[in-house]
Scaffold this motif. Sequence first.
Motif, short mmCIF file in Angstrom:
data_model
loop_
_atom_site.label_atom_id
_atom_site.label_comp_id
_atom_site.label_asym_id
_atom_site.label_seq_id
_atom_site.Cartn_x
_atom_site.Cartn_y
_atom_site.Cartn_z
N SER A 173 1.07 -1.35 0.38
CA SER A 173 0.15 -0.37 -0.17
C SER A 173 1.23 0.94 -0.19
CB SER A 173 -0.94 0.02 1.40
OG SER A 173 -0.15 0.09 2.73
N GLY A 219 -5.02 0.19 -4.74
CA GLY A 219 -4.73 1.12 -4.88
C GLY A 219 -3.50 1.62 -6.12
N PRO A 224 -5.50 -5.16 -3.01
CA PRO A 224 -3.59 -3.95 -2.88
C PRO A 224 -4.32 -3.51 -4.48
CG PRO A 224 -2.71 -6.65 -2.99
CD PRO A 224 -4.71 -6.50 -2.21
N TRP A 267 5.38 6.09 -5.42
CA TRP A 267 4.24 5.77 -5.34
C TRP A 267 3.87 7.66 -5.91
CZ3 TRP A 267 0.03 1.37 -4.14
CH2 TRP A 267 0.88 0.99 -3.93
N GLN A 292 -4.78 2.57 -9.46
CA GLN A 292 -4.31 3.84 -9.18
C GLN A 292 -3.62 4.56 -9.49
OE1 GLN A 292 -7.62 5.85 -10.11
NE2 GLN A 292 -8.65 3.63 -10.73
N SER A 293 -2.34 4.06 -8.63
CA SER A 293 -1.34 5.45 -8.68
C SER A 293 -0.79 5.28 -9.71
CB SER A 293 -0.41 4.78 -7.66
OG SER A 293 0.67 5.35 -7.33
N GLU A 352 0.51 9.60 -3.79
CA GLU A 352 0.19 9.68 -3.05
C GLU A 352 1.63 10.33 -2.89
OE1 GLU A 352 -1.64 6.36 -4.47
OE2 GLU A 352 0.70 6.61 -4.58
#
Length: 592
Positions: A468, A500, A497, A564, A503-504, A567
């Motif tokens: 994550s 996420g 998982p 990431w 999408q990232s 994020e």
Amino acid sequence: MCDDPPHSAFAESKNYDVSSPRVIIVSSSSALAPPDLLDSLPRSTSLFSPALSTSPRRPSQLSCIRSRPTSYMIPRASPARRLFSLSRHFTTTTARTMSSKPTIPPPPPRAAAYLPGPTAESLAKARELAKRDAEEHHVFFNDKGFHNHLVHATYAAASLGASPALLEEIYAVHAPQQRPRLPVDTPIKRENWKDHLGHEKHYSGQLEFFKSEIKERGEGQVVETYLFSEEANDAKGRMLARLVSGAVHPMILLGYGAEFSDSLVLAEGLASAAVHTPMVSPLLPPSLFSPSLRTSSASPSSLAAASLSATLSSLSLTSSTLTTFDVLAACLSDPSLAAGQVNKQTSESKLNDALRSSAERIREYAELWVVGEGEEQVAARLEELAWMALVVYAAGGGRAGKEFRADFFLMHCVTSSHFLPPLLRLLSPRSQRLLLTAHFRVTLAYWISRGRPPLALDVLMSSSVSPSPPTSPPKAQRHSGEKDEECVQPLKGEVNPWFGILQSALRQDDEHLLKTVRSLSQWAGVYGDAPRGRWAHTRLPGAGELDGTAWVRAAGLTMDAIGWVREGQRAGKWSHAGLGWDEVWEKREFDD
């Protein structure tokens, strides 16, 4: 006699009660079932056979089965079921059917791998951008042969649900660095196409030639003729070697054309192969393309035969039972292939130098792995190749106590493996075996050329199974006046998982990251339920610990290494150093 319904417009399906545990029900509401697939199924009297029949069937023999409300029974026990599980994960448009050749069939519904996202608008936008790129840009974006990735980025993003607006944004990011497409230098025809191979100035001419050939002769025949025929692979042509050279980029481009049913991109893949040098041709000698293509393993015959046989003997291996993992194990046991033996860490072209010094040795090992005849064998060998690409990349990038490093070239073994199923569906059985053979040999050679990195399967399998981003989980929100016991708390268990991760990656402008996690996720959709011990019968140390979670673990390691970014994490970099050399791990490869 029953009428056959058209496979592109199925009626509403019903589930038939089948008591045998050896079949699964495939409903047409969630998977296409073209006539070519149905013709490959056993007759109604043998639907419960543990292996799919490969004998041809006349349409009349299955017409009544087809006219049922489009639910089909597929034997569960055989490796062909795995083959049946691929097309949905690798084809987002209507699957091709070629009645004259066996197909790689569409899959059954597999809930874990159904990731909705592509729309008619996003796929149309991706096709539009691919056409714009083909008309405006060269296949290389500089004079060093670095590859244009616009089609890669837009089609990969579209398949994972990128909106048309995001696709335009991705195109705008990558388009400025591209070179304009050159005018046609020399008209290319059937009589002279091999006279202009290996030169980038002829890319436009080759592209126009292959576009014309596809329009006249069809995609399958053109791919067979110009990539897999004996004539195309003589000393002058060597087209299959060109296809898997250049970090396998020509094959990747060809694969996008096959996956998305885009004949223009397919022509670009052929033209790209035509302008590449056949760097890996020592691994694919002319004898490989003779009509009597070998379908069983043979004993090594070169000067290396004695020590190679000793290596196999020490591992209790025989050439008739070798898997990809067994060949990797044999190579790990050979000191002549260790880091520094076939090339230098400072080499700027590690694969080229490795082949100059040790092509014969590498080929001796490569020739031990042979694809036999039949769909069952193709399915089994395809599964081996997918896992091999995963292992050399993800286990090859790990060291105990060190952060994972993502090797740029071994990553391409993963992303190119993604396109094996859509390409296999275009090919005759002979050419299917050639494609799998070529991909295996180039993957093996790349791994050895990168210093033959140790395969730290224990490190891979101890990494997070639920990767994550580096953010805190959401906290429960309390409304005014709400008591603690009335506050709805978020569930604490781990969720899928992949959502996420994908999408990232979609919001990263590094198209290689997107392609890598896309490939890993879709192989996970096929092999993600593999139990621990699936590969325990092989001689690769630690292979018995592998299970289907390896795919998401590898994706998490890749995200951690490359960043990431959505994020807020800083973007990382792909490793070019060669991870088989110990000295590479003794220092940081990149400055902070």
